[in-house]
Design an enzyme around this catalytic site. Structure first.
Site, PDB file in Angstrom:
ATOM      1  N   HIS A  26      19.402  19.879  -8.342  1.00 28.01           N
ATOM      2  CA  HIS A  26      20.139  21.141  -8.411  1.00 28.01           C
ATOM      3  C   HIS A  26      19.720  21.904  -9.665  1.00 28.01           C
ATOM      4  O   HIS A  26      19.700  21.344 -10.764  1.00 28.01           O
ATOM      5  CB  HIS A  26      21.640  20.873  -8.418  1.00 28.01           C
ATOM      6  CG  HIS A  26      22.109  20.164  -7.182  1.00 28.01           C
ATOM      7  ND1 HIS A  26      22.425  20.828  -6.023  1.00 28.01           N
ATOM      8  CD2 HIS A  26      22.281  18.844  -6.915  1.00 28.01           C
ATOM      9  CE1 HIS A  26      22.781  19.954  -5.092  1.00 28.01           C
ATOM     10  NE2 HIS A  26      22.693  18.737  -5.614  1.00 28.01           N
TER      11      HIS A  26
ATOM     12  N   TYR B 264      30.049  20.230 -14.813  1.00 26.51           N
ATOM     13  CA  TYR B 264      29.150  21.381 -14.904  1.00 26.51           C
ATOM     14  C   TYR B 264      29.616  22.365 -15.979  1.00 26.51           C
ATOM     15  O   TYR B 264      28.908  23.321 -16.287  1.00 26.51           O
ATOM     16  CB  TYR B 264      29.068  22.111 -13.556  1.00 26.51           C
ATOM     17  CG  TYR B 264      28.100  21.495 -12.575  1.00 26.51           C
ATOM     18  CD1 TYR B 264      26.743  21.811 -12.614  1.00 26.51           C
ATOM     19  CD2 TYR B 264      28.533  20.594 -11.615  1.00 26.51           C
ATOM     20  CE1 TYR B 264      25.846  21.247 -11.717  1.00 26.51           C
ATOM     21  CE2 TYR B 264      27.644  20.027 -10.711  1.00 26.51           C
ATOM     22  CZ  TYR B 264      26.302  20.358 -10.771  1.00 26.51           C
ATOM     23  OH  TYR B 264      25.411  19.798  -9.878  1.00 26.51           O
TER      24      TYR B 264
ATOM     25  N   HIS C  27      20.539  11.690   0.456  1.00 22.83           N
ATOM     26  CA  HIS C  27      21.446  10.547   0.305  1.00 22.83           C
ATOM     27  C   HIS C  27      21.323   9.559   1.470  1.00 22.83           C
ATOM     28  O   HIS C  27      20.655   8.553   1.356  1.00 22.83           O
ATOM     29  CB  HIS C  27      22.897  10.980   0.093  1.00 22.83           C
ATOM     30  CG  HIS C  27      23.104  11.726  -1.178  1.00 22.83           C
ATOM     31  ND1 HIS C  27      22.839  11.177  -2.420  1.00 22.83           N
ATOM     32  CD2 HIS C  27      23.521  13.003  -1.414  1.00 22.83           C
ATOM     33  CE1 HIS C  27      23.091  12.065  -3.359  1.00 22.83           C
ATOM     34  NE2 HIS C  27      23.504  13.184  -2.775  1.00 22.83           N
TER      35      HIS C  27
ATOM     36  N   PRO D 148      19.929  15.748 -13.249  1.00 21.00           N
ATOM     37  CA  PRO D 148      19.540  15.109 -14.516  1.00 21.00           C
ATOM     38  C   PRO D 148      20.541  15.339 -15.647  1.00 21.00           C
ATOM     39  O   PRO D 148      20.717  14.468 -16.500  1.00 21.00           O
ATOM     40  CB  PRO D 148      18.188  15.761 -14.828  1.00 21.00           C
ATOM     41  CG  PRO D 148      17.633  16.125 -13.491  1.00 21.00           C
ATOM     42  CD  PRO D 148      18.824  16.530 -12.666  1.00 21.00           C
ATOM     43  N   MET D 149      21.186  16.509 -15.662  1.00 20.65           N
ATOM     44  CA  MET D 149      22.145  16.800 -16.729  1.00 20.65           C
ATOM     45  C   MET D 149      23.294  15.795 -16.725  1.00 20.65           C
ATOM     46  O   MET D 149      23.814  15.421 -17.774  1.00 20.65           O
ATOM     47  CB  MET D 149      22.694  18.218 -16.569  1.00 20.65           C
ATOM     48  CG  MET D 149      23.602  18.668 -17.694  1.00 20.65           C
ATOM     49  SD  MET D 149      24.043  20.416 -17.564  1.00 20.65           S
ATOM     50  CE  MET D 149      25.254  20.369 -16.246  1.00 20.65           C
TER      51      MET D 149
ATOM     52  N   HIS E 256      22.726  17.888   2.411  1.00 17.90           N
ATOM     53  CA  HIS E 256      23.306  16.650   1.903  1.00 17.90           C
ATOM     54  C   HIS E 256      24.009  15.980   3.078  1.00 17.90           C
ATOM     55  O   HIS E 256      24.774  16.623   3.795  1.00 17.90           O
ATOM     56  CB  HIS E 256      24.346  16.953   0.822  1.00 17.90           C
ATOM     57  CG  HIS E 256      23.755  17.256  -0.517  1.00 17.90           C
ATOM     58  ND1 HIS E 256      22.766  18.189  -0.710  1.00 17.90           N
ATOM     59  CD2 HIS E 256      24.040  16.749  -1.754  1.00 17.90           C
ATOM     60  CE1 HIS E 256      22.454  18.241  -2.000  1.00 17.90           C
ATOM     61  NE2 HIS E 256      23.198  17.374  -2.651  1.00 17.90           N
TER      62      HIS E 256
ATOM     63  N   LYS F 228      36.358  15.455 -10.532  1.00 19.08           N
ATOM     64  CA  LYS F 228      36.011  15.282 -11.947  1.00 19.08           C
ATOM     65  C   LYS F 228      34.523  15.499 -12.182  1.00 19.08           C
ATOM     66  O   LYS F 228      34.117  16.023 -13.219  1.00 19.08           O
ATOM     67  CB  LYS F 228      36.414  13.881 -12.426  1.00 19.08           C
ATOM     68  CG  LYS F 228      37.905  13.702 -12.632  1.00 19.08           C
ATOM     69  CD  LYS F 228      38.202  12.390 -13.338  1.00 19.08           C
ATOM     70  CE  LYS F 228      39.680  12.284 -13.686  1.00 19.08           C
ATOM     71  NZ  LYS F 228      39.971  11.045 -14.438  1.00 19.08           N
ATOM     72  N   PHE F 229      33.714  15.097 -11.207  1.00 22.77           N
ATOM     73  CA  PHE F 229      32.271  15.306 -11.333  1.00 22.77           C
ATOM     74  C   PHE F 229      31.946  16.796 -11.403  1.00 22.77           C
ATOM     75  O   PHE F 229      31.129  17.231 -12.215  1.00 22.77           O
ATOM     76  CB  PHE F 229      31.549  14.660 -10.155  1.00 22.77           C
ATOM     77  CG  PHE F 229      30.115  15.085 -10.018  1.00 22.77           C
ATOM     78  CD1 PHE F 229      29.159  14.669 -10.935  1.00 22.77           C
ATOM     79  CD2 PHE F 229      29.716  15.928  -8.987  1.00 22.77           C
ATOM     80  CE1 PHE F 229      27.835  15.071 -10.821  1.00 22.77           C
ATOM     81  CE2 PHE F 229      28.397  16.327  -8.861  1.00 22.77           C
ATOM     82  CZ  PHE F 229      27.453  15.903  -9.777  1.00 22.77           C
TER      83      PHE F 229
END
Length: 767
Positions: free
Chosen positions: A319, A393, A608, A665-666, A586, A388-389
């Site tokens: 992303h 961001y 996935h 990656p972040m 996805h 929470k994920f």
């Protein structure tokens, strides 16, 4: 002859199939708990009573078959067919002369399909000698002949349905699978015919932002009906409802096809058959590895100039808003604050705000920030907590910083975000061998999102030869509807796709968007798959233009209408000689197994695919159709599945078309080279060999949106051919032995399906 969508009627579906499909959907809707919802589709791993009863039933069937004269005849005819298939799959062995010399006899055998007039010529490729594993007998499935034939024919029908949807949308479908299914054009069509149309990269002397090459306008009209955009040659044709000659999908037909797949994945004999075949595939690879590992390694050692580090790898699922690691983001924030603290970066209620004032309002000094206080990394607290994920961001938990640094639409026109993306692209270009396919968001709130995104791309010169772009559409209609931003779901679809049709029909009037679309290779559908929906998608579902409730449509609803519009758009663009798009959602990360059924029909490839482990039938179908799967084990480890339980290694061994990707990656990675971090951890945890890693890397290039010319450069001139003939070890560093094993194994599995169809024909002739 114009391409048309072949229509079916719901009345043509067997009543038992329809009821079973409805039962599957109802089961999923009724039970929120994922384990209960998946119970229909799984083969129990440890259930002694169930296993004993199943064995008793199989034994009774076997005893009944032994007494049947009719079954004896069918077994005899099948034994003849199977012997022929096995003899064709086993080429004679000779000494390996090395890559330069051609030895046709050493090549894996191309399938002989029903009705073929002559034997296909073996591929003119030299093959080193290696040890093969074969099993002979009456029928090698380990189940009764009746169950085997039923399962094989059902699987073949499912693959034919998949092929129909893939070809209509210009998605990929394996030529070898098509040959075994007896497709009439499989033998005569050129191998490169089924390749998607991606725009080749500009030459070094060309300007990647040139707006002068747009083709002439056609002035067609576009009108949405039932959530699908129809194209009309002129106003008169629109009034008479006579659309331009393109294939337009039919919901009733799609429902019929989906019912067949849903019924198939709950069919007992088919589940047993697929479960056994998958176990066999895994065991066969273990034997191949034991027998030929050193031979593969010798091949790689004798390959000059090429190793794992200098083969091309593509990050097939990443992303854009999280394409940098956390240290990169922190360094960029500090740099902008040090160099331009008094720059106006936002406007609130008519008052302009500088960068210094933004941080003062947050009561923080960027100098004191650390990667820990930045708090963008996913940890233990995000496991099974997608909410929470998503908050990760927001750097330091502040949405203001996300809007400023990670968005394309803000007061600065997305300048900071563009600069960071270009820094990531520069690192990829310096590495030379790494590429990525970042996702940019189109939400469908407004038709202006597309021209704004195209302007951002051109204004900030974001093009990179090491990047191809994919558009992700978040499934958040319910949020926009609750805020009264959209009147219905149809308007969201119109905002997403109408600008693309206009830019395709009249590119002279939409030059910037036409240019941007050259570098866009696909569409993605994103959001939390574990969200529950109370709606069962069917031909009775309300059309998008009357979906006015604040309830979000189910996953299958999103996928069908995205696929439908992409299919029409691709056919229109192909007619105009423009690049086409792949649908790459996805899928299978969480939620219902029906998501994977929808993707089996509509998607070119998926990201996935974890839930394939829960359904042996779907997993086997994804193998036979060689549907690409971009897997992200480090991402899954923080969200849904522990690393050690990730099925990537199992899928690779069985022969599914998997690649490694980073996702975000972040949130998940620590090093500057996130993709290499994925490969390194996978290699260490699962003890993957160099050949394994290079095979995954080769898969990633094949799955990607890189153009035909680039793939020829990175993989070899014949990359689109199957088996060793399509592998250039000098470029891919994948052993020819490995490629031959994969090809012969797939041919063997497909031959079971074609042999079942042949046995039916022979039985009919002898009766």
């Amino acid at each position: 002859m114009p391409r048309q969508f072949p229509k079916l009627n719901i009345s043509e579906v067997d009543e038992q199939v329809r009821l079973l499909a409805e039962k599957v959907f109802a089961k999923v809707l009724r039970e929120e708990d994922s384990k209960d919802a998946l119970s229909l589709f799984t083969v129990p791993e440890d259930c002694p009573i169930g296993q004993k009863e199943a064995k008793e039933r199989e034994l009774q069937k076997e005893l009944a078959e032994q007494k049947s004269v009719e079954t004896a005849k069918r077994k005899k005819s099948f034994k003849m067919i199977r012997s022929q298939s096995l003899s064709l799959q086993m080429p004679p062995q000779q000494d390996w002369k090395g890559p330069p010399a051609a030895s046709p006899a050493m090549s894996p055998t191309t399938p002989v399909v029903t009705g073929a007039t002559s034997l296909p010529t073996p591929a003119p490729y030299a093959m080193p000698e290696f040890q093969r594993v074969t099993i002979s007998g009456d029928y090698c499935a380990g189940i009764t002949l009746e169950d085997y034939e039923q399962a094989a024919k059902s699987l073949a029908k499912a693959l034919m349905i998949r092929e129909k949807y893939a070809r209509l949308a210009y998605h990929r479908f394996p030529r070898i699978t098509s040959q075994y299914l007896g497709h009439p054009r499989a033998d005569t069509a050129p191998p490169e015919e089924g390749l998607p149309d991606f725009h080749p990269p500009p030459l070094p002397q060309e300007d990647p932002y040139c707006l002068d090459d747009a083709p002439p306008n056609l002035d067609y009209l576009v009108h949405m009906q039932g959530g699908i955009l129809f194209v009309y040659d002129n106003k008169k044709m629109l009034e008479h409802q006579e659309p331009h000659s393109l294939p337009y999908p039919d919901l009733e037909t799609y429902t019929v096809d989906m019912s067949h797949i849903l019924a198939l994945i709950t069919d007992g004999p088919t589940k047993t058959y697929c479960h056994r075949r998958l176990n066999f595939l895994e065991s066969k690879f273990s034997l191949h590895e034991m027998l030929n590992e050193m031979s593969e390694f010798k091949e790689l050692k004798s390959n000059p100039h090429r190793d794992f580090y200098n083969v091309r790898k593509v990050d097939t699922h990443i992303h854009a808003a999280a394409c940098m690691n956390q240290k990169h983001l922190l360094r960029f924030i500090k740099h902008t604050y040090q160099t331009e603290p008094d720059r106006t970066v936002a406007e609130k209620r008519g008052r302009k705000i500088t960068l210094r004032q933004v941080f003062d309002g947050l009561h923080m000094d960027p100098y004191d920030l650390t990667v820990d206080s930045l708090d963008v990394h996913a940890g233990r607290q995000t496991f099974h907590r997608f909410d929470k994920f998503n908050s990760k961001y927001n750097p330091v938990g502040a949405s203001e910083l996300r809007d400023l640094y990670l968005k394309t639409e803000n007061y600065l026109g997305g300048e900071y975000f563009a600069r960071m993306v270009k820094e990531v692209a520069r690192e990829l270009e310096e590495s030379k061998y790494q590429y990525s396919e970042p996702r940019l968001s189109i939400y469908g709130r407004s038709p202006e999102e597309w021209p704004n995104l195209a302007y951002w791309f051109i204004q900030h010169k974001v093009y990179s030869p090491n990047m191809r772009w994919i558009i992700q559409v978040p499934r958040i209609y319910d949020i926009f509807r609750s805020k009264k931003l959209l009147p219905n779901f149809g308007k969201m679809l119109e905002n997403i796709f109408l600008p693309l049709f206009k830019a395709t029909i009249n590119p002279q009037d939409h030059r910037e968007l036409h240019l941007f679309l050259k570098y866009v290779t696909g569409f993605d559908s994103v959001d939390d798959e574990s969200k529950h929906s109370d709606h069962m998608f069917s031909d009775k579902s309300p059309n998008p233009d009357v979906w006015t409730s604040e309830q979000n449509p189910p996953y299958s609803y999103y996928l069908y209408y995205m696929y439908a519009n992409i299919m029409v758009l691709n056919n229109l663009r192909r007619e105009r000689g423009l690049s086409t798009f792949l649908f790459r959602p996805h899928c299978g990360e969480a939620g219902s197994i029906t998501h994977l059924v929808s993707a089996f029909l509509t998607a070119d490839n998926i990201s996935h695919g974890l839930l394939l482990k829960k359904s042996p039938v779907l997993q086997y179908l994804y193998y036979l159709a060689q549907i690409p799967i971009a897997m992200s084990p480090l991402s899954n480890n923080s969200l849904f599945l522990e690393y050690s339980k990730n099925p990537l290694r199992e899928f690779l061994h069985k022969g599914l078309h998997v690649s490694l990707s980073t996702d975000d990656p972040m949130q998940f990675h620590y090093t500057k080279e996130a993709l290499m971090e994925e490969y390194a951890i996978a290699a260490q945890v699962w003890k993957l060999s160099t050949c394994d890693l290079c095979e995954i890397a080769r898969n990633s290039v094949l799955q990607s949106g890189l153009s035909h010319q680039e793939k020829q450069k990175f993989l070899g001139q014949n990359y689109y051919k199957e088996g060793p003939e399509g592998n250039d070890i000098r470029k891919t560093n994948v052993a020819q032995i490995r490629m031959a094993f994969r090809y012969e194994t797939l041919c063997n599995e497909l031959s079971f399906l074609s042999d079942a169809m042949k046995s039916e024909e022979i039985t009919a002739l002898t009766n």
